[in-house]
Design an enzyme around this catalytic site. Structure first.
Site, PDB file in Angstrom:
ATOM      1  N   ARG A  79       9.532 -33.011 -39.904  1.00  7.51           N
ATOM      2  CA  ARG A  79       9.207 -31.590 -39.861  1.00  7.51           C
ATOM      3  C   ARG A  79       7.922 -31.344 -39.066  1.00  7.51           C
ATOM      4  O   ARG A  79       7.739 -30.281 -38.483  1.00  7.51           O
ATOM      5  CB  ARG A  79       9.092 -30.988 -41.271  1.00  7.51           C
ATOM      6  N   ASP A 137       5.521 -10.894 -25.771  1.00  5.94           N
ATOM      7  CA  ASP A 137       6.836 -11.541 -25.794  1.00  5.94           C
ATOM      8  C   ASP A 137       7.227 -11.804 -24.339  1.00  5.94           C
ATOM      9  O   ASP A 137       7.486 -10.877 -23.582  1.00  5.94           O
ATOM     10  CB  ASP A 137       7.849 -10.635 -26.515  1.00  5.94           C
TER      11      ASP A 137
END
Ligand SMILES: *Cc1c(COP(=O)(O)O)cnc(C)c1O
Length: 360
Positions: A40, A159
């Site tokens: 992870r 973005d």
């Protein structure tokens, strides 16, 4: 093409294949610094992809399982109850829905602002913009906005999905944070879901990594490897997509029955001057309107090269009618993503689709 590639070593591949590991073997006395321990947080394939993206964005990148995992993670990591955030009114619909529904319910004041402004910044903690915005394709001057946002004591997040880091580098223009979907033009083969956030400030990067380690939105190694492999052709794909979009926009501009044409690479477009000044490449996405949802659907049914699909930036041209997905746009608005086909073939397919849609 070379971003994130390992140093050449005789007998080794250019880009090593994906490392599949949940736990890694540990020394019996426990983890060593610089030794991978658990998937992870530690994966060499993901690290190589992050090196590639970070190199292009001009910062350090943190890869996420999707664009939405990156955007929601960045907003949740930096906003607290009582803060005010500005999100694009004309940008990606799920980002606005997340801000209004999830952040709003947790005590964050959310205001939706058109990409072209005006930006009312007093008391604001973070401003998220999309430029060019998806699907409206409006553009905002990032260097000028960064100056205003910082003067107000706020953070600017951009973005960068539609542009990609070869189209523009928001961190160099003053943004504090880049977020993006890697699902679209960055990887461009319509075969994976991916996202990333990037920043230059080490504390900002550490906050993103901590957030990802705790909430778990990591990409799998196979997606990371496919993405890195695909990035080698990013500039070639963008160049072809831009050239195709220029041909398509010129055709659409002269076609009766087509209104509302937007492509920031066209001198007549309101975003042209700003786009040309801050972008290296103009994306292959063009939007236009037909006068009803029925005509838009007939267009999508009649094209053969232009696939009916709800994404953009891929090798294969595609288009969709945005109002059905909750974008606040006219019912007949079509977002057309120009792929890498031959330009004359693409324009001919578009013309045939419009002939069918406008027949009655
Ligand atoms: C697609 C998209 C997203 C979401 O990305 P996913 O990878 O689908 O989660 C976010 N922002 C923009 C501008 C997008 O186009």
């Amino acid at each position: 093409m070379h971003a994130g590639q390992p140093a050449p070593e005789p007998g080794r591949p250019f880009l090593p294949g994906p490392t599949f590991a949940a736990p890694y073997h540990l020394a019996p006395d426990g983890p060593r610094p610089d030794t991978d321990a658990y998937g992870r947080t530690d994966n060499p394939t993901v690290r190589a992809l992050e090196a590639a993206i970070g190199g292009l964005e001009g910062g350090e990148a943190v890869a996420f399982a999707s664009g939405m995992a990156a955007i929601t993670g960045a907003l949740l990591a930096f906003l607290r109850p009582g803060d005010t955030v500005l999100v694009p009114a004309d940008g990606y619909y799920k980002t606005r829905a997340f801000a209004e529904d999830v952040l709003g319910a947790r005590g964050v004041t959310v205001r939706a602002v058109p990409t072209t402004g005006p930006y009312e910044l007093s008391g604001v903690r973070l401003v998220l913009v999309e430029t060019p915005a998806n699907p409206g394709l409006d553009v905002v001057d990032l260097a000028a906005l960064a100056g205003q946002v910082h003067a107000a004591g706020a953070l600017l997040a951009v973005d960068n999905t539609t542009a990609t880091p070869l189209g523009q580098t928001p961190l160099a223009l003053g943004a504090d944070l880049v977020v993006a979907s890697g699902t679209k033009a960055l990887t461009g083969h319509s075969d994976l879901i991916l996202g990333y956030a990037a920043a230059t400030d080490p504390a900002t990067v550490a906050a993103l990594r901590d957030w990802r380690a705790m909430t778990g939105g990591v990409p799998g190694p196979f997606e990371a490897w496919l993405a890195h492999r695909s990035m080698g052709t990013l500039d070639l794909r963008l160049a072809r997509q831009e050239a195709n979009a220029a041909a398509v926009a010129e055709y659409l501009a002269g076609r009766a029955g087509v209104t509302g044409l937007r492509w920031p690479g066209r001198p007549a477009d309101p975003g042209y001057a700003t786009a040309r000044a801050q972008m290296r490449r103009i994306p292959g996405v063009v939007t236009f309107e037909l006068d009803s949802a029925e005509r838009a659907t007939a267009f999508l049914a009649a094209t053969t090269l232009v696939a009916s699909a709800t994404s953009f930036g891929g090798l294969h041209s595609s288009a969709d009618r945005r109002a059905q997905f909750g974008d606040r746009v006219a019912p007949g608005l079509i977002r057309l993503s120009c792929g890498c086909e031959d330009a004359a073939d693409l324009v001919a397919d578009l013309a045939a689709g419009l002939d069918a849609a406008l027949r009655h």
